[in-house]
Structure formats: structure tokens, C-alpha cells
Design an enzyme around this catalytic site. Structure first.
Site, mmCIF file in Angstrom:
data_model
loop_
_atom_site.group_PDB
_atom_site.id
_atom_site.type_symbol
_atom_site.label_atom_id
_atom_site.label_comp_id
_atom_site.label_asym_id
_atom_site.label_seq_id
_atom_site.Cartn_x
_atom_site.Cartn_y
_atom_site.Cartn_z
ATOM 1 N N LYS A 111 6.714 7.205 -1.635
ATOM 2 C CA LYS A 111 5.512 8.061 -1.523
ATOM 3 C C LYS A 111 5.886 9.537 -1.465
ATOM 4 O O LYS A 111 5.124 10.389 -1.910
ATOM 5 C CB LYS A 111 4.681 7.645 -0.308
ATOM 6 C CG LYS A 111 3.967 6.317 -0.539
ATOM 7 C CD LYS A 111 2.759 6.138 0.354
ATOM 8 C CE LYS A 111 1.983 4.891 -0.041
ATOM 9 N NZ LYS A 111 0.952 4.515 0.935
ATOM 10 N N LYS A 191 5.260 -1.787 -8.888
ATOM 11 C CA LYS A 191 4.318 -2.566 -8.098
ATOM 12 C C LYS A 191 2.882 -2.185 -8.474
ATOM 13 O O LYS A 191 2.604 -0.997 -8.669
ATOM 14 C CB LYS A 191 4.595 -2.224 -6.620
ATOM 15 C CG LYS A 191 3.691 -2.904 -5.629
ATOM 16 C CD LYS A 191 3.970 -2.406 -4.226
ATOM 17 C CE LYS A 191 3.045 -1.270 -3.826
ATOM 18 N NZ LYS A 191 2.954 -1.004 -2.394
ATOM 19 N N LYS A 194 -2.919 1.154 -6.175
ATOM 20 C CA LYS A 194 -4.042 2.038 -6.460
ATOM 21 C C LYS A 194 -3.522 3.386 -6.942
ATOM 22 O O LYS A 194 -4.009 3.946 -7.921
ATOM 23 C CB LYS A 194 -4.882 2.236 -5.186
ATOM 24 C CG LYS A 194 -5.482 0.927 -4.685
ATOM 25 C CD LYS A 194 -5.927 0.989 -3.224
ATOM 26 C CE LYS A 194 -5.231 -0.077 -2.413
ATOM 27 N NZ LYS A 194 -5.796 -0.359 -1.104
#
Ligand code: TYM
Length: 327
Positions: A111, A191, A194
Site C-alpha cells: 500500500k 490480487k 478494489k
């Protein structure tokens, strides 16, 4: 009854990765365990978010989870921020969690790359809040997808540390793994998520779902329709195992290896199986969207019940850490 805890972020459309990796599993557990499921809004604000959308996303997340089988009369489903003890316990955990442990988390590294302009302390501290979610209810089991196993391992480490330092308090929770492996996105590489925009949403219009599947990556070594395919290298095949058993997929496996069917043929079969499986869920979603008061009341009722547990455990934590005198 042993207790289960798990959570989902209200960060947008719920996709088939969430469903196969988590929610389907959650629904199958509700009659055998004391299940507590949480919509983790404080986790969702660790990346960029739109405050104006937050409440509708929370409601939509609740609606989809209920539609997938989390019957509010048989399990608890609540919003994290409705029980303020989650953030209070996080602070205690912050003070026993080495920064290095948080920095080595795969999700934090991923992230941080995705959100370079916003690497905030909340993003780093995300697993401490997740540990607080789980341990606040002294949960025994945590059903999550593979991408979250590392966070549950850290939760166990935090529980051990707390117990060693302040006396036996928390059980070490165990992961309950899903039947299906990690679901990759339509690119077949990363993966399904969203934030990567490589997903199939549970409630998307049918034509959009088909369009996404039609253009999804399959076995990249299969260049022509007449080349034999390899289902072991095909993400469409993996997704299909979430909607049909491996035995039921034997014919497709064989036809694909013999080039009797092409990738688009297989995608059409997957589409039909997936839509048949999701039809009752999608219809329940439509009903619940018309009945928002029922959903709100269910969330509030669950929050009241969970708060009772949380207040008691937090009292114990305060007493053990000397923050409040022992009665
Ligand atoms: P979230 O919202 O990112 O994911 C919710 C659940 O969906 C699973 N999942 C997947 N499984 C398989 N393949 C995928 N592509 C895929 N994408 C998502 C995740 O593993 C997860 O189980 N950090 C948690 C939220 C959380 C939590 C908790 C979980 C906060 N506190 C306490 C358990 C216990 C998360 O990943 O949410």
C-alpha cells in the site's frame, strides 16, 4: 461456543475475491460459532477516501454481507467506530508493538507503493488496530483470505507480548482459511482488489460482468484457440473452483487441455455458473436496499451487544496495565 471475529473495509464495491476468500466462509460458520463480523471504517480511512461517500459505503457493505447470508438474528454485524474501545485498545497495543514489526508487513509495503503521496501513521498501524478488533472480543478463530494471514500472525504475537508483560489475558487466535485460494484480479497477476480496479463486483450489472470476464487474462501460453490450455495456469479456472467443485470442473479441465473448448467458451460457462450462484444474493441486495431501516437497526443492535463485551475486556486491560486501579 467458541468465538469468531472478522472484518471487511467499506472501501467500495465488494468483489468475488472478498466473497470467495471471506464472506462465503463467514456465512457458513454462523450457526456453529459465536460470530462477530465488523465493517471496519477506521481501517478504511488509512487510504484516500471521500467523506461524503463513507455512510453509503458502510450501508452497502452491510447490505451485501447480510444478503450473502450474515443473518443479523444469527450473528453480530456492526460498524467498528460504533464501539470506541477498538481505538482505545489499539493505543495500548501501539505501546508494545515494535515499529519494525509493522514496517515488514507485506500489505504495508504494497500500500505504501500504491499510495506514495499518503503514507500515514494509520497505514503503518493498520495491523495494531486489526489486532485490537480481534482481541477485544477474545476471539478464538479469524476467517480471512490468504492476504491477511500475516496480520493474524502479528495479532498472535501481540497477544503473547501482552500476556507476558501484564498477565494472561488474551487467547492466541487462529486463522480459519477459506476453501478457495487467493483470487487474482482480471489481469491474472495481482490480487483481486478494489484499489487495483481488477475486480468483478458482486452487484455489478450483468453486461459489465460479462465484459470484464470476456477480456480477462487466461493461460498466457495459449496463444491460439487450437493450442491446448493449462487450467493450472489459468485464473479463470481458479475463479471457477469458487463456484463449482473440482470434480464438476473435470470435463472443462479435460476439454481445455485438449483444446476442445476455447477460453471464451470457458468464460461463458463460468459466467453462467457465477450468475446462477449469485442470483439469490443479488435479489436479496435489491430488497435490502429498499429496507435500509432494517439494516440500520441490525447494525445498532449488534453494536450494543458487542460494546458490552468490549467494555468488560477494556476494563480488564486497564486494570492489568495499571491505567485504572484494580477494584
Ligand atoms: P478487506 O476489506 O481488504 O478484505 C476483506 C476480506 O476479503 C479477503 N480478500 C480476498 N480473499 C481472496 N482473494 C482476494 N483477492 C481477496 N481480497 C480480499 C481478505 O482476506 C479479507 O478476509 N484487514 C482486513 C479487515 C479487518 C479484519 C480485522 C479482518 C480489519 N480488522 C480483524 C479480520 C479480523 C481486510 O483485509 O479487509
Amino acid at each position: 461456543m467458541k468465538r469468531i471475529f472478522s472484518g471487511i473495509q467499506p472501501t467500495g464495491e465488494i468483489h468475488i475475491g472478498n466473497y470467495l476468500g471471506a464472506i462465503q466462509n463467514w456465512a457458513s460458520l454462523i450457526d456453529d460459532y459465536d460470530c462477530i463480523y465488523c465493517i471496519v471504517d477506521y481501517h478504511a480511512i488509512t487510504i484516500d477516501f471521500d467523506p461524503g461517500m463513507m455512510q453509503s459505503r458502510i450501508m452497502e457493505t452491510a447490505i451485501i454481507n447480510i444478503a450473502c447470508g450474515l443473518d443479523p438474528d444469527r450473528c453480530s454485524l456492526f460498524v467498528q467506530s460504533h464501539v470506541p474501545e477498538h481505538t482505545e485498545l489499539t493505543w495500548i497495543f501501539n505501546c508494545i508493538t515494535p515499529i519494525g514489526e509493522l514496517e515488514r508487513m507485506t500489505q504495508f509495503k504494497d500500500k505504501s507503493k500504491q499510495h506514495r503521496h499518503n503514507i500515514n501513521i494509520g497505514l503503518l498501524d493498520y495491523p495494531a488496530l486489526q489486532a485490537a478488533d480481534i482481541l477485544l472480543y477474545k476471539a478464538h478463530f479469524v476467517p480471512v483470505g490468504e492476504d491477511q494471514f500475516q496480520h493474524v500472525e502479528l495479532t498472535r504475537e501481540i497477544a503473547r507480548k501482552f500476556n507476558r508483560r501484564f498477565g494472561e489475558t488474551f487467547p492466541e487466535p487462529q486463522v480459519l482459511p477459506p476453501d478457495t485460494p487467493r483470487i487474482l484480479g482480471l489481469d491474472g497477476k495481482k490480487k483481486m482488489s478494489k484499489s487495483m480496479n481488477n475486480y468483478v463486483g458482486l452487484t455489478e450489472p450483468e453486461d459489465e460482468i460479462w465484459e470484464k470476464l470476456r477480456t480477462a487474462v487466461t493461460d498466457e501460453a495459449r496463444k491460439r484457440r487450437t493450442d491446448p490450455g493449462n487450467p493450472d495456469r489459468c485464473n479463470i479456472f481458479t475463479i471457477h473452483t469458487g463456484f463449482k467443485s473440482r470434480e464438476d470442473l473435470e470435463a472443462i479441465d479435460r476439454d481445455c487441455r485438449e483444446a476442445a473448448i476455447g477460453c471464451v467458451d470457458h468464460k461463458r460457462i463460468l459466467y453462467d455458473d457465477m450468475m446462477a450462484h449469485l442470483a439469490p444474493i443479488r435479489s436479496r441486495v435489491r430488497e435490502l436496499r429498499e429496507n435500509v431501516d432494517y439494516v440500520k437497526e441490525a447494525l445498532e443492535k449488534s453494536a450494543r451487544r458487542c460494546r458490552e463485551i468490549a467494555v468488560e475486556v477494556m476494563d480488564e486491560v486497564r486494570a492489568k496495565t495499571g491505567i485504572r486501579p484494580v477494584n
